[in-house]
Design a protein around this motif. Structure first.
Motif, short mmCIF file in Angstrom:
data_model
loop_
_atom_site.label_atom_id
_atom_site.label_comp_id
_atom_site.label_asym_id
_atom_site.label_seq_id
_atom_site.Cartn_x
_atom_site.Cartn_y
_atom_site.Cartn_z
N ARG A 132 17.52 -3.53 -2.60
CA ARG A 132 17.28 -4.81 -1.94
C ARG A 132 16.39 -4.63 -0.71
O ARG A 132 15.49 -5.44 -0.46
N GLN A 151 18.50 -11.29 3.19
CA GLN A 151 17.56 -10.96 2.12
C GLN A 151 17.49 -9.46 1.83
O GLN A 151 16.73 -9.05 0.96
N ARG A 166 4.30 3.43 -7.01
CA ARG A 166 3.98 2.83 -5.71
C ARG A 166 4.01 3.87 -4.60
O ARG A 166 3.24 3.79 -3.64
N GLU A 170 14.21 -2.24 -0.11
CA GLU A 170 12.84 -1.93 -0.53
C GLU A 170 12.13 -3.17 -1.01
O GLU A 170 10.95 -3.39 -0.70
N ALA A 171 12.83 -4.02 -1.75
CA ALA A 171 12.24 -5.27 -2.22
C ALA A 171 11.87 -6.17 -1.05
O ALA A 171 10.84 -6.87 -1.07
N PHE A 172 12.68 -6.14 0.01
CA PHE A 172 12.38 -6.93 1.20
C PHE A 172 11.07 -6.46 1.83
O PHE A 172 10.21 -7.28 2.19
N LYS A 214 0.69 -6.87 3.82
CA LYS A 214 -0.35 -7.89 4.00
C LYS A 214 -1.70 -7.26 3.69
O LYS A 214 -2.06 -6.22 4.24
N TYR A 248 9.28 -7.24 11.13
CA TYR A 248 9.51 -8.61 10.67
C TYR A 248 10.64 -9.19 11.50
O TYR A 248 11.65 -8.53 11.76
N SER A 295 8.56 -4.78 0.42
CA SER A 295 7.40 -5.05 -0.44
C SER A 295 7.06 -6.54 -0.48
O SER A 295 5.90 -6.90 -0.69
N SER A 296 8.05 -7.40 -0.24
CA SER A 296 7.81 -8.85 -0.27
C SER A 296 7.38 -9.41 1.07
O SER A 296 6.59 -10.36 1.12
N HIS A 297 7.87 -8.84 2.18
CA HIS A 297 7.68 -9.47 3.48
C HIS A 297 6.85 -8.65 4.47
O HIS A 297 6.43 -9.18 5.50
#
Length: 640
Positions: free
Chosen positions: A389, A253, A444, A391-393, A400, A408, A395-397
């Motif tokens: 990719r 991912q 951000r 950075e997107a990981f 909280k 993670y 921000s998504s995972h």
């Protein structure tokens, strides 16, 4: 100690009977590691790992040490004797131990509350250079004897110092080190990437563990050297590191794993070592003999079980680097690359390395910076895509309830984000902005910086605490400033604040930065070379800065627009103290909120306009980037 003591039945019996045992992963809980390491340093004058702490049930330490053998030997107390003696004292002299714990705690609190401010100045910058100069190994590169650590931020400091002060010797020290590290066995000449450190003084025999953060910072150092010198070898080495990271340390991912172990089959380094017979079996006799000659693979070997491939005795190393990782194509080059691919596959089939597949926010922040920087300077979009990719990981995972987590693994995110997580992630976002000029990255970055300053910054004395104000409270809140294997969170936070102040022009970031730099100036007194990453920001502030505002009509989707943005990203990635802001018809309103001064820079329908400010002077706007580049060359003393 794990093998010697914790798996020893007799010692395990004492531990289970008399103690509650806690094993801390210092990557997941750097705050716990920092607090109790400061205990060890206060009590013993030095620290280290493995770290052994004995404390009360409410986590107040009264004894500390590092390594203990199972039984007493060579004048060193054994763990068995220590555990027995402390357990006996706890039963009959508990009050004395509690008093020791109280004194230690009081000492730590007093120390944290007596930070010294100093005025940031070039004196510390020059002293750091002289300290590096005095400790430099002119033969092998690096700045110490064995063991030898890469410490890439020291090399980045030297390259920036050399550029600003017109000191060729500073660049020369960095280049010598970068070349010798590549030639040595610390670099994996088969699969790419660097090991943790060298056990000798010539970079030959590494501690074979590979870590994500080392390789990220090394990419940044080699890319910096490429941008400064134009020497292709540096770009090829950076690319080979990133190829390794993409192949072996990247989650499906997009997140980046922590690293790989040194051992395979229970033997350190076995994975990386070859015999001549193995090489010739894989490549054939002629090609195999050539390879062994090039890389120092001999019958008697240079390590247990064979030879570590290296180029230390080969003066043709740059041409070999070109054939292996760079070059301009051609059948011969392709054939050479096929040889490395076959050896790599043979090595994989022979044995495998254990992978630490945790994904840490702070270390991912470093690799995002490295990929973004490499993409801009080496003009390789796929590296930027790796950064995007990852950075997107995160921000998504790893977010909280509006806050960052630490790590993670296997679908589970855990841990309250620490200073390093926030600072390194924000720095990654800012690097992505300077490569893509997408305002969402800048927006951000500013939002996370608000949380970082609100939760971690000491408004009274300056400096950032390691853990958040509303986080789990330990016996003391520590601040770390020393730039060791990685730059400290405080050094990274200073860089974040400076970039935000420079890009947005907002006074609030400048005010926090000034307090932070005064705090760091006091912390580095006496040993500025141990704070090289903090000095990068100090140099950005103390030397004349350069800012470029580019206004564009709606051409960003066109090929000419993309090429212009790539050129701007290259400039931002190769020049010291240089920031670029791009305002377009599409992002004008958002940019005026993020950077209010951009209201004064209209977007012209006639085409792009460039506004360059250097130091206290701003030139008239020009319509061609070539005019800006010429002005920058003049400012840099490169002639007409």
């Amino acid at each position: 100690m794990e093998r010697e003591s914790f798996e020893n039945d007799e010692i395990a019996g004492i531990l289970n009977r008399e103690y509650v045992c806690v094993k801390v992963d210092r990557e997941e809980r750097p705050d716990v590691d920092s607090v109790y390491m400061s205990v060890c340093q206060a009590m013993n004058g030095q620290g280290g790992w493995p770290l052994t702490i004995i404390m009360t049930p409410d986590c107040r330490p009264f004894f500390s040490g590092t390594y203990f053998p199972p039984k007493a030997r060579y004048g060193r107390m054994g763990l068995k004797e220590l555990l027995t003696a402390v357990a006996d004292q706890w039963k009959v002299k508990k009050e004395r131990l509690l008093d020791n714990a109280e004194q230690i705690e009081r000492h730590l609190r007093d120390k944290e509350q007596t930070s010294v401010w100093d005025e940031p100045g070039l004196t510390a910058v020059h002293r750091a250079f002289r300290q590096f100069e005095d400790s430099f190994d002119g033969k092998n590169g690096g700045f110490s004897g064995a063991p030898k650590f890469p410490t890439p931020h020291n090399l980045i400091f030297l390259m920036e110092y050399g550029a600003r002060e017109k000191r060729p010797s500073a660049l020369s020290m960095a280049e010598k080190t970068l070349v010798q590290m590549y030639r040595g066995g610390i670099f994996d000449h088969i699969g790419g990437g660097f090991s943790r450190y060298s056990t000798d003084n010539q970079w030959l025999v590494p501690h074979f563990e590979k870590m994500l953060y080392d390789n990220a910072l090394l990419v940044m150092a080699y890319v910096k050297a490429y941008g400064r010198t134009g020497r292709n070898m540096y770009g090829w080495v950076a690319g080979k590191i990133l190829e390794y990271v993409e192949r072996e340390l990247t989650d499906s991912q997009g997140g980046f794993y922590c690293g790989q172990d040194a051992d395979s089959g229970g033997v350190e380094g076995k994975y990386y070592v070859f015999t001549p017979d193995e090489i010739m079996t894989v490549l054939g006799e002629d090609a195999g003999r050539d390879f062994c000659q090039q890389y120092g693979i001999t019958l008697h070997g240079n390590f247990e079980g064979g030879s570590i491939p290296n180029l230390l005795q080969n003066e043709n190393y740059e041409e070999i680097c070109k054939e292996a990782w760079g070059g301009e194509g051609g059948s011969n080059t392709n054939g050479k690359r096929e040889e490395y691919r076959r050896l790599y596959q043979y090595r994989l089939n022979r044995s495998r390395l254990h992978k630490d597949d945790k994904i840490l926010v702070s270390w991912n922040g470093w690799m995002i910076c490295a990929c973004a920087k490499a993409g801009a300077v080496l003009r390789e979009k796929r590296y930027v895509d790796m950064a995007v990719r990852a950075e997107a990981f995160i921000s998504s995972h790893l977010v909280k309830d509006g806050r960052l987590m630490v790590r993670y693994r296997d679908g589970d995110a855990a841990g309250e984000g620490k200073l390093d997580d926030y600072a390194c992630y924000i720095l990654g976002l800012l690097e992505l902005y300077q490569v893509t000029f997408r305002t969402d990255y800048l927006k951000r970055a500013a939002a996370w910086a608000e949380i970082m300053t609100g939760q971690f910054f000491d408004l009274k004395r300056g400096g950032f605490y390691l853990y958040a104000e509303d986080g789990e409270q330990l016996i003391v809140r520590t601040k770390e400033t020393y730039d060791g294997a990685m730059p400290s969170g405080n050094s990274v936070a200073a860089r974040v604040l400076h970039q935000l102040a420079q890009i947005t022009g907002k006074l609030k970031w400048q005010e926090v930065l000034e307090k932070q730099l005064h705090y760091l100036a006091g912390a580095m007194d006496g040993y500025p070379s141990g704070h090289s990453y903090a000095l990068l920001t100090m140099m950005d502030v103390l030397y004349p800065s350069k800012e470029l505002v580019c206004t564009l009509p709606a051409v960003c989707g066109m090929e000419t627009g993309r090429e212009l943005l790539a050129q701007l990203a290259y400039l931002a990635g190769t020049m010291e103290g240089f920031s670029v802001v791009v305002k377009t018809e599409e992002n004008a309103r958002e940019m005026e909120q993020l950077a209010p001064y951009t209201r004064d820079y209209p977007v012209s329908e006639a085409g792009e306009q460039f506004y360059l400010c250097a130091g206290q002077e701003c030139m008239q706007p020009v319509s061609r980037l070539e005019q800006v580049i010429q002005k920058l060359k003049e400012e840099d003393g490169e002639g007409e």
